[in-house]
Enzyme design. Structure first.
Site, PDB file in Angstrom:
ATOM      1  NE  ARG A  52      81.741  69.173  33.888  1.00 40.95           N
ATOM      2  CZ  ARG A  52      82.429  69.186  35.050  1.00 40.95           C
ATOM      3  NH1 ARG A  52      82.396  70.243  35.827  1.00 40.95           N
ATOM      4  NH2 ARG A  52      83.139  68.142  35.418  1.00 40.95           N
ATOM      5  CE1 TYR A 105      60.015  77.964  20.811  1.00 41.23           C
ATOM      6  CE2 TYR A 105      61.260  77.470  22.787  1.00 41.23           C
ATOM      7  CZ  TYR A 105      60.913  77.175  21.480  1.00 41.23           C
ATOM      8  OH  TYR A 105      61.470  76.082  20.880  1.00 41.23           O
ATOM      9  CG  ASP A 178      63.633  84.561  25.051  1.00 41.90           C
ATOM     10  OD1 ASP A 178      64.407  84.982  24.162  1.00 41.90           O
ATOM     11  OD2 ASP A 178      63.162  83.405  25.047  1.00 41.90           O
ATOM     12  CE  LYS A 203      65.377  79.272  17.679  1.00 40.42           C
ATOM     13  NZ  LYS A 203      64.543  79.554  18.837  1.00 40.42           N
TER      14      LYS A 203
HETATM   15  C1  LIG Z   1      64.072  78.918  20.035  1.00 38.58           C
HETATM   16  C2  LIG Z   1      63.720  79.739  21.200  1.00 38.58           C
HETATM   17  C3  LIG Z   1      64.072  79.339  22.496  1.00 38.58           C
HETATM   18  C4  LIG Z   1      64.746  78.012  22.779  1.00 38.58           C
HETATM   19  O1  LIG Z   1      66.036  77.942  22.293  1.00 38.58           O
HETATM   20  P1  LIG Z   1      66.751  76.598  21.744  1.00 38.58           P
HETATM   21  O2  LIG Z   1      68.061  77.079  21.247  1.00 38.58           O
HETATM   22  O3  LIG Z   1      65.867  76.015  20.689  1.00 38.58           O
HETATM   23  O4  LIG Z   1      66.856  75.673  22.918  1.00 38.58           O
HETATM   24  C5  LIG Z   1      63.760  80.199  23.537  1.00 38.58           C
HETATM   25  N1  LIG Z   1      63.129  81.372  23.322  1.00 38.58           N
HETATM   26  C6  LIG Z   1      62.754  81.775  22.096  1.00 38.58           C
HETATM   27  C7  LIG Z   1      62.055  83.073  21.920  1.00 38.58           C
HETATM   28  C8  LIG Z   1      63.032  80.977  20.995  1.00 38.58           C
HETATM   29  O5  LIG Z   1      62.652  81.380  19.774  1.00 38.58           O
END
Ligand SMILES: *Cc1c(COP(=O)(O)O)cnc(C)c1O
Length: 385
Positions: A52, A105, A178, A203
């Protein structure tokens, strides 16, 4: 060694990827062990004690992520939202306040509003393009954190990172960006004044729709210590296999992003010329309100295109349900093209709030297939309208 003079692709391929010293294996091995033998009590080998806390495969990804974003410290988590949750709880306390973009988001807003809100963290959504409103919201709430997504999901709004950093810092707040949509290939927020970068590595960084993960990257050592403590004490870490797949994805981010960007430009242009289309939201268009800022802070316009239809909700739904190469699915940023109907899918959690998205809007994650095939797929789907 400082990596900062190296180009993006060199950093993606090499940061944290030294060959394995025993065998010379060029790809660092995947370490599944959850625990490490000690040479006598407290006699740790290279600091490794328990999975961890530290794992060599995760360390390798974290070094690669830090290199990718020009950060000094990176932390890898089991999902983007786990990364966001750990980050916020590392830097805020009950009673503190977050000012975030009013088109954040949906999952981020749900986390901040419904989960962390119940623990006493306040939030105010604002239009990040309205500097006076942003400054006023920070001041009024003595906000400690400003949260920006650019390009935003799914409205493709562009926020001037350097400008917002200035406003946040003048009021004593930290700026979080982000960077999921742009990816570190197209945009490096830490070089523009942001204090913290977060990613859903699910992503573009993972890039193959086969692993869920998240990351937090910073320059500052004090911030890193707080985030590292929460990562260890809460334990929402990425597992070794997830870390390995994410590292493999990040190595090819540059070549993928170039193709995503080229394909998206062609798809966006084709959509714009169709009479069924009301509006195409794509920062690469010169008449997009954020085009000049995007040109200044990004090295390309990315693979995401949103489109609104004249035929309203029913047209959007028909197209979403009739393409073949564009798969109707959540998520984005993989090599295959995906289509999403945000108001019922990714953004269903913000329905009825001020973050709700238009019902005639589809979001396209344009993949790396041949663009002529993607356009033919859309053209066939349009015959159903
Ligand atoms: C998908 C996404 C998230 C969340 O991420 P997860 O891996 O699904 O928990 C946060 N910000 C943006 C812009 C996203 O597209």
């Amino acid at each position: 060694m400082t990596e900062n003079h190296q180009g993006a692709n060199t950093r993606f391929v090499h940061a944290g990827q030294e060959f394995e010293p025993v065998t010379g294996a060029v790809v660092p091995p995947l370490h599944f062990s959850s625990t490490y033998a000690q040479d006598g009590i407290g006699g740790l080998r290279n600091g490794y004690e328990y999975g961890r806390g530290t794992n060599p495969t995760r360390d390798s990804l974290q070094a690669q992520l830090a290199g990718a974003e020009f950060g000094n410290h990176a932390f890898s988590f089991s999902s983007g939202l786990a990364a966001e949750d750990s980050l916020i709880r590392a830097v805020l306390r009950p009673g503190d306040h977050i000012v975030l973009g009013n088109d954040a988001y949906g999952g981020t807003f749900r986390l901040i509003d419904r989960v962390l809100g119940a623990w006493g963290i306040g939030n105010t959504p604002v239009d990040m393009g309205d500097e006076a409103a942003l400054a006023a919201a920070i001041e009024k709430n003595q906000a400690k954190l400003v949260w920006v997504e650019t390009p935003s999901n799914p409205m493709m709004k562009i926020t001037d990172i350097a400008k917002v950093a200035e406003i946040a810092h003048a009021a004593g707040a930290l700026l979080v960006v982000d960077n999921t949509f742009a990816s570190p290939f197209l945009q490096q927020p830490l070089t523009l004044g942001a204090d913290i970068v977060v990613h859903s590595t699910t992503k573009y960084i993972g890039g193959h729709s086969d692993v869920v993960g998240g990351a937090v990257i910073v320059k500052d050592a004090e911030l890193a210590e707080k985030i590292g403590f929460i990562q260890f004490a809460v334990g929402a870490v990425s597992g070794p296999m997830d870390a390995f797949l994410t590292t493999r994805g990040l190595k090819t981010l540059g070549v993928r992003m170039r193709t995503h960007s080229e394909n998206a430009a062609q798809v966006a242009q084709w959509l714009r010329e169709r009479s069924e289309v009301e509006r195409v939201l794509y920062p690469g268009f010169e008449d997009h309100p954020g085009h000049e800022i995007a040109k200044k802070q990004m090295s390309g316009f990315g693979g995401m295109v949103s489109v609104q239809f004249n035929g309203g909700e029913s047209a959007a739904r028909k197209i979403a349900e009739s393409t073949k190469l564009f798969t109707l699915a959540e998520s984005l940023g993989g090599i295959e093209s995906l289509m999403n109907y945000p108001s019922e899918m990714t953004h269903a959690s913000v329905k009825g709030t001020e973050l709700a998205v238009p019902v005639n809007l589809l979001r396209l994650s344009v993949g790396i297939e041949d663009p002529a095939d993607l356009i033919e797929d859309l053209e066939k789907a349009f015959t159903n309208l």
